[in-house]
Design a protein around this motif. Structure first.
Motif, PDB file in Angstrom:
ATOM      1  N   MET A  96       0.827  -1.206   0.000  1.00  0.00           N
ATOM      2  CA  MET A  96       0.000   0.000   0.000  1.00  0.00           C
ATOM      3  C   MET A  96       0.858   1.252   0.000  1.00  0.00           C
ATOM      4  N   ARG A  97       0.759   2.008  -1.099  1.00  0.00           N
ATOM      5  CA  ARG A  97       1.547   3.213  -1.252  1.00  0.00           C
ATOM      6  C   ARG A  97       1.300   4.225  -0.146  1.00  0.00           C
ATOM      7  N   ALA A  98       0.047   4.275   0.340  1.00  0.00           N
ATOM      8  CA  ALA A  98      -0.296   5.275   1.360  1.00  0.00           C
ATOM      9  C   ALA A  98       0.463   5.049   2.667  1.00  0.00           C
ATOM     10  N   SER A  99       1.195   3.907   2.794  1.00  0.00           N
ATOM     11  CA  SER A  99       1.975   3.698   4.025  1.00  0.00           C
ATOM     12  C   SER A  99       3.024   4.779   4.234  1.00  0.00           C
ATOM     13  N   PRO A 127       6.698   8.913  -7.689  1.00  0.00           N
ATOM     14  CA  PRO A 127       7.840   9.097  -6.790  1.00  0.00           C
ATOM     15  C   PRO A 127       7.421   9.726  -5.452  1.00  0.00           C
ATOM     16  N   ILE A 128       8.360   9.779  -4.487  1.00  0.00           N
ATOM     17  CA  ILE A 128       8.062  10.406  -3.189  1.00  0.00           C
ATOM     18  C   ILE A 128       9.058  11.524  -2.884  1.00  0.00           C
ATOM     19  N   ASP A 129       9.655  12.083  -3.943  1.00  0.00           N
ATOM     20  CA  ASP A 129      10.664  13.134  -3.743  1.00  0.00           C
ATOM     21  C   ASP A 129      10.125  14.356  -2.997  1.00  0.00           C
ATOM     22  N   PRO A 168       0.874  20.371  -6.499  1.00  0.00           N
ATOM     23  CA  PRO A 168       0.189  20.200  -5.214  1.00  0.00           C
ATOM     24  C   PRO A 168      -0.112  18.733  -4.887  1.00  0.00           C
ATOM     25  N   SER A 169       0.889  18.030  -4.416  1.00  0.00           N
ATOM     26  CA  SER A 169       0.734  16.607  -4.098  1.00  0.00           C
ATOM     27  C   SER A 169      -0.103  16.429  -2.831  1.00  0.00           C
ATOM     28  N   VAL A 170      -1.099  15.575  -2.934  1.00  0.00           N
ATOM     29  CA  VAL A 170      -1.991  15.295  -1.803  1.00  0.00           C
ATOM     30  C   VAL A 170      -1.198  14.668  -0.653  1.00  0.00           C
ATOM     31  N   GLY A 171      -0.506  13.565  -0.937  1.00  0.00           N
ATOM     32  CA  GLY A 171       0.205  12.835   0.114  1.00  0.00           C
ATOM     33  C   GLY A 171       1.342  13.650   0.714  1.00  0.00           C
ATOM     34  N   ALA A 172       2.091  14.377  -0.119  1.00  0.00           N
ATOM     35  CA  ALA A 172       3.218  15.150   0.406  1.00  0.00           C
ATOM     36  C   ALA A 172       2.704  16.279   1.295  1.00  0.00           C
ATOM     37  N   THR A 317      -8.955  13.119 -10.918  1.00  0.00           N
ATOM     38  CA  THR A 317      -8.426  11.972 -11.663  1.00  0.00           C
ATOM     39  C   THR A 317      -9.136  10.681 -11.267  1.00  0.00           C
ATOM     40  N   ASP A 318      -9.565  10.612 -10.012  1.00  0.00           N
ATOM     41  CA  ASP A 318     -10.204   9.381  -9.531  1.00  0.00           C
ATOM     42  C   ASP A 318     -11.613   9.185 -10.098  1.00  0.00           C
ATOM     43  N   LEU A 319     -12.157  10.211 -10.776  1.00  0.00           N
ATOM     44  CA  LEU A 319     -13.460  10.017 -11.437  1.00  0.00           C
ATOM     45  C   LEU A 319     -13.313  10.007 -12.960  1.00  0.00           C
ATOM     46  N   ASN A 343      -0.073   7.478 -16.589  1.00  0.00           N
ATOM     47  CA  ASN A 343      -0.509   6.235 -17.223  1.00  0.00           C
ATOM     48  C   ASN A 343      -1.860   5.778 -16.667  1.00  0.00           C
ATOM     49  N   ARG A 344      -2.847   6.647 -16.777  1.00  0.00           N
ATOM     50  CA  ARG A 344      -4.126   6.259 -16.191  1.00  0.00           C
ATOM     51  C   ARG A 344      -5.229   6.193 -17.247  1.00  0.00           C
ATOM     52  N   LEU A 345      -4.909   5.537 -18.355  1.00  0.00           N
ATOM     53  CA  LEU A 345      -5.921   5.351 -19.403  1.00  0.00           C
ATOM     54  C   LEU A 345      -6.016   3.872 -19.783  1.00  0.00           C
ATOM     55  N   LEU A 383      -8.207   0.678  -8.877  1.00  0.00           N
ATOM     56  CA  LEU A 383      -9.500   0.613  -8.189  1.00  0.00           C
ATOM     57  C   LEU A 383     -10.597   1.405  -8.892  1.00  0.00           C
ATOM     58  N   ARG A 384     -10.221   2.578  -9.438  1.00  0.00           N
ATOM     59  CA  ARG A 384     -11.262   3.377 -10.095  1.00  0.00           C
ATOM     60  C   ARG A 384     -11.642   2.775 -11.445  1.00  0.00           C
ATOM     61  N   ALA A 385     -10.691   2.091 -12.105  1.00  0.00           N
ATOM     62  CA  ALA A 385     -11.025   1.398 -13.356  1.00  0.00           C
ATOM     63  C   ALA A 385     -12.022   0.278 -13.075  1.00  0.00           C
TER      64      ALA A 385
HETATM   65  C1  EPZ Z   1      -3.726  10.729  -3.596  1.00  0.00           C
HETATM   66  O1  EPZ Z   1      -2.562  10.034  -3.985  1.00  0.00           O
HETATM   67  C2  EPZ Z   1      -4.845   9.720  -3.572  1.00  0.00           C
HETATM   68  N1  EPZ Z   1      -4.534   8.677  -2.623  1.00  0.00           N
HETATM   69  C3  EPZ Z   1      -5.069   9.178  -4.981  1.00  0.00           C
HETATM   70  O2  EPZ Z   1      -6.164   8.292  -4.949  1.00  0.00           O
HETATM   71  C4  EPZ Z   1      -5.395  10.342  -5.919  1.00  0.00           C
HETATM   72  O3  EPZ Z   1      -5.527   9.855  -7.232  1.00  0.00           O
HETATM   73  C5  EPZ Z   1      -4.265  11.373  -5.861  1.00  0.00           C
HETATM   74  O4  EPZ Z   1      -4.055  11.790  -4.470  1.00  0.00           O
HETATM   75  C6  EPZ Z   1      -4.548  12.620  -6.683  1.00  0.00           C
HETATM   76  O5  EPZ Z   1      -5.745  13.229  -6.249  1.00  0.00           O
HETATM   77  C7  EPZ Z   1      -4.716   8.868  -1.321  1.00  0.00           C
HETATM   78  O6  EPZ Z   1      -5.179   9.915  -0.879  1.00  0.00           O
HETATM   79  C8  EPZ Z   1      -4.383   7.756  -0.397  1.00  0.00           C
HETATM   80  P1  EPZ Z   1      -0.272  12.930  -5.364  1.00  0.00           P
HETATM   81  P2  EPZ Z   1      -1.123  10.661  -3.846  1.00  0.00           P
HETATM   82  O7  EPZ Z   1       0.930  12.924  -4.500  1.00  0.00           O
HETATM   83  O8  EPZ Z   1      -1.083  11.492  -2.619  1.00  0.00           O
HETATM   84  C9  EPZ Z   1       3.342  13.260  -8.491  1.00  0.00           C
HETATM   85  C10 EPZ Z   1      -7.412   6.421  -5.567  1.00  0.00           C
HETATM   86  O9  EPZ Z   1      -7.877   6.020  -6.655  1.00  0.00           O
HETATM   87  N2  EPZ Z   1       4.246  13.256  -7.315  1.00  0.00           N
HETATM   88  O10 EPZ Z   1      -1.190  14.100  -5.275  1.00  0.00           O
HETATM   89  O11 EPZ Z   1      -0.133   9.595  -3.986  1.00  0.00           O
HETATM   90  C11 EPZ Z   1       2.694  11.900  -8.689  1.00  0.00           C
HETATM   91  O12 EPZ Z   1       3.534  11.003  -9.333  1.00  0.00           O
HETATM   92  C12 EPZ Z   1      -5.994   6.955  -5.458  1.00  0.00           C
HETATM   93  O13 EPZ Z   1      -8.027   6.399  -4.473  1.00  0.00           O
HETATM   94  C13 EPZ Z   1       5.597  13.472  -7.483  1.00  0.00           C
HETATM   95  O14 EPZ Z   1       6.080  13.668  -8.608  1.00  0.00           O
HETATM   96  O15 EPZ Z   1      -1.104  11.597  -5.129  1.00  0.00           O
HETATM   97  C14 EPZ Z   1       1.445  12.257  -9.461  1.00  0.00           C
HETATM   98  O16 EPZ Z   1       1.728  12.370 -10.820  1.00  0.00           O
HETATM   99  C15 EPZ Z   1      -5.124   6.656  -6.606  1.00  0.00           C
HETATM  100  N3  EPZ Z   1       6.421  13.431  -6.390  1.00  0.00           N
HETATM  101  C16 EPZ Z   1       1.075  13.642  -8.894  1.00  0.00           C
HETATM  102  O17 EPZ Z   1       2.261  14.131  -8.259  1.00  0.00           O
HETATM  103  C17 EPZ Z   1       5.942  13.210  -5.131  1.00  0.00           C
HETATM  104  O18 EPZ Z   1       6.742  13.192  -4.170  1.00  0.00           O
HETATM  105  C18 EPZ Z   1      -0.068  13.631  -7.882  1.00  0.00           C
HETATM  106  O19 EPZ Z   1       0.184  12.708  -6.847  1.00  0.00           O
HETATM  107  C19 EPZ Z   1       4.555  13.008  -4.966  1.00  0.00           C
HETATM  108  C20 EPZ Z   1       3.725  13.036  -6.069  1.00  0.00           C
END
Ligand code: EPZ
Length: 431
Positions: A96-99, A127-129, A168-172, A317-319, A343-345, A383-385
């Motif tokens: 699980m990536r969310a870890s 990535p997680i940079d 604007p990365s959600v996880g970061a 993107t999730d919809l 790559n989400r197509l 999952l969304r597919a």
């Molecule tokens: C969250 O993922 C969601 N997951 C995803 O839901 C969702 O699709 C995504 O946000 C976008 O809304 C959770 O909340 C657990 P991001 P996350 O960091 O945080 C790039 C679903 O179907 N990036 O906002 O991992 C990355 O590669 C899932 O429920 C970097 O380049 O998404 C992507 O192209 C799938 N470097 C873009 O940013 C980083 O360090 C957005 O990713 C981090 C991200």
């Protein structure tokens, strides 16, 4: 991918009825991680019993947290007093990536953390940079050894506390917010993600006693506090489950009512449904003094629309894939552009097996509406597919078998039962 089991869907026209939503998985996951910052008992309501949540429960339990989850009542009890481990195994990260979300709070509470690089996944490299660069700017020393990442608070902590995201990365955003809540002084995040799930997570942290403010444009300001307290919190209703149910009603020419849906979380998506010709009634219900509720009455003759995925408040993107399923049967040509993941197509190929006419160039798909779809054996790539293919299957003649139920289970909590309640002929056949 496990090919064991599939979802069997038969054509089910005119779905109709009312459904209650569960809480958003993507809000519940970071909120669960943030409870690492507290000691004492917290209670979360509306936590979806989906596979990703169970994995997060395993991960947090492995760190030493005491967790009780009543999956029928969607109620989770959490006590982080006994957490005594700061290492997340490679195996867990891969599952699980969310870890990665536990790294920020572990670092804040224990001054050190260890995790592994998550693997890439089907939807892109991911990535997680941004996470790691942010930790470094907040004074952590990061070292890498093969696949492992070690983070330790540096005594000579860096005082430059402005984190600027290129995207604007959600996880970061969530990880840096958690880390900064207990760091002395002020941290600013510029170009922060502001998805409804991020705001719910910040709402929960504020209840814990965190000092978090917003500034225009897209800036989050966190002032560190010494301790955070346990909370009771109800997760926001899942806008992605809501979107799936609205599209299921739309594609089958039916009607659906979601009494607890918050339309403010899905404005652009709802605009697109209206442009397609569907009738929407918003805010017919009230919860805690707020107007909520979405009712959709489908047009029998939907028009194609264009969508382009973007960070919130853009089209999510999730919809994207569920919306594409609906466009397959709309009148005219719909353009779909995916900009969040590279790559989400992958669902395109599967929709084509059902008779859809779609052409793809890089991250753009052109969907030519067809008269009808037919059942086929298809494979869910994420999952969304999985939900997109189920939605297409509801309108397709004959039986559709959607393989990859692990994806379905990851993101949804008994969604098959909710669809059945609306009249859908759907069965999950375990392998
Ligand atoms: C969250 O993922 C969601 N997951 C995803 O839901 C969702 O699709 C995504 O946000 C976008 O809304 C959770 O909340 C657990 P991001 P996350 O960091 O945080 C790039 C679903 O179907 N990036 O906002 O991992 C990355 O590669 C899932 O429920 C970097 O380049 O998404 C992507 O192209 C799938 N470097 C873009 O940013 C980083 O360090 C957005 O990713 C981090 C991200």
């Amino acid at each position: 991918m496990s090919m064991n089991g599939y979802i069997s869907v038969e054509q089910s026209l005119n779905l109709s009825g009312s459904v209650n939503l569960v809480g958003a998985k993507n809000a519940a996951l970071p909120i669960m991680a943030s409870l690492i910052l507290t000691t004492g008992k917290s209670v979360l309501h509306l936590v979806p019993a989906s596979a990703d949540i169970w994995k997060m429960i395993d991960l947090l339990s492995d760190l030493g947290a005491k967790i009780k989850f009543d999956s029928e009542k969607n109620r989770l009890e959490f006590d982080g007093s006994s957490i005594d481990k700061v290492e997340v195994s490679h195996e867990v990260m891969d599952r699980m990536r969310a870890s990665i979300l536990v790294m920020g709070p572990l670092l804040a509470r224990f001054k050190k953390a260890r995790a592994a690089f998550p693997g890439g996944c089907l939807i892109g490299a991911r990535p997680i940079d941004f996470h790691l660069n942010g930790f470094e700017k907040l004074g952590a020393k990061i070292t890498r050894d093969k696949n492992l990442i070690y983070a330790v608070m540096d005594e000579k902590s860096n005082q430059n506390r402005k984190i600027v995201f290129e995207y604007p990365s959600v996880g970061a955003t969530e990880n840096i917010v958690m880390f900064a809540t207990m760091q002395q002084g002020e941290t600013k995040i510029i170009n922060a993600a502001l998805e409804p799930e991020v705001l719910d997570f910040i709402d929960a942290l504020r209840k814990m006693g965190a000092d978090i403010k917003f500034e225009l444009p897209a800036t989050i300001i966190i002032t560190g506090v010494k301790t955070l307290n346990p909370i009771e919190h109800t997760i926001i209703p899942d806008r992605l489950e809501a979107g799936a149910l609205l599209l299921a009603a739309a594609i089958t020419g039916g009607q659906v009512e979601l009494p607890d849906a918050n339309s403010d979380h899905m404005d652009l998506f709802l605009e697109k449904l209206k442009l397609m010709g569907h009738k929407l009634e918003i805010g017919f219900n009230s919860r805690n003094g707020k107007k909520v509720g979405i009712r959709l009455i489908a047009t029998k003759n939907p028009k194609a629309v264009n969508i382009k995925t973007c960070p919130y408040p853009g089209f999510p993107t999730d919809l994207q894939s569920p919306m594409m399923a609906a466009l397959c049967l709309a009148n005219g040509v719909g353009l779909v552009e995916e900009t969040v993941f590279e790559n989400r197509l992958m669902h395109v190929k599967e929709l084509e097996k059902m008779g859809a006419q779609i052409s793809v160039e890089n991250s753009k798909a052109t969907v030519n509406g067809v008269e009808g779809l037919y059942g086929a054996n298809v494979i869910a790539s994420d999952l969304r597919a999985s939900v997109a293919l189920v939605i297409a299957g509801l309108a397709a003649e004959g039986e559709t078998k959607v393989f990859g139920i692990n994806h379905w289970r990851r993101g949804y909590d008994k969604l098959e039962d909710k669809l059945k309640k609306l009249g859908a002929k759907i069965e999950v056949v375990e392998g």
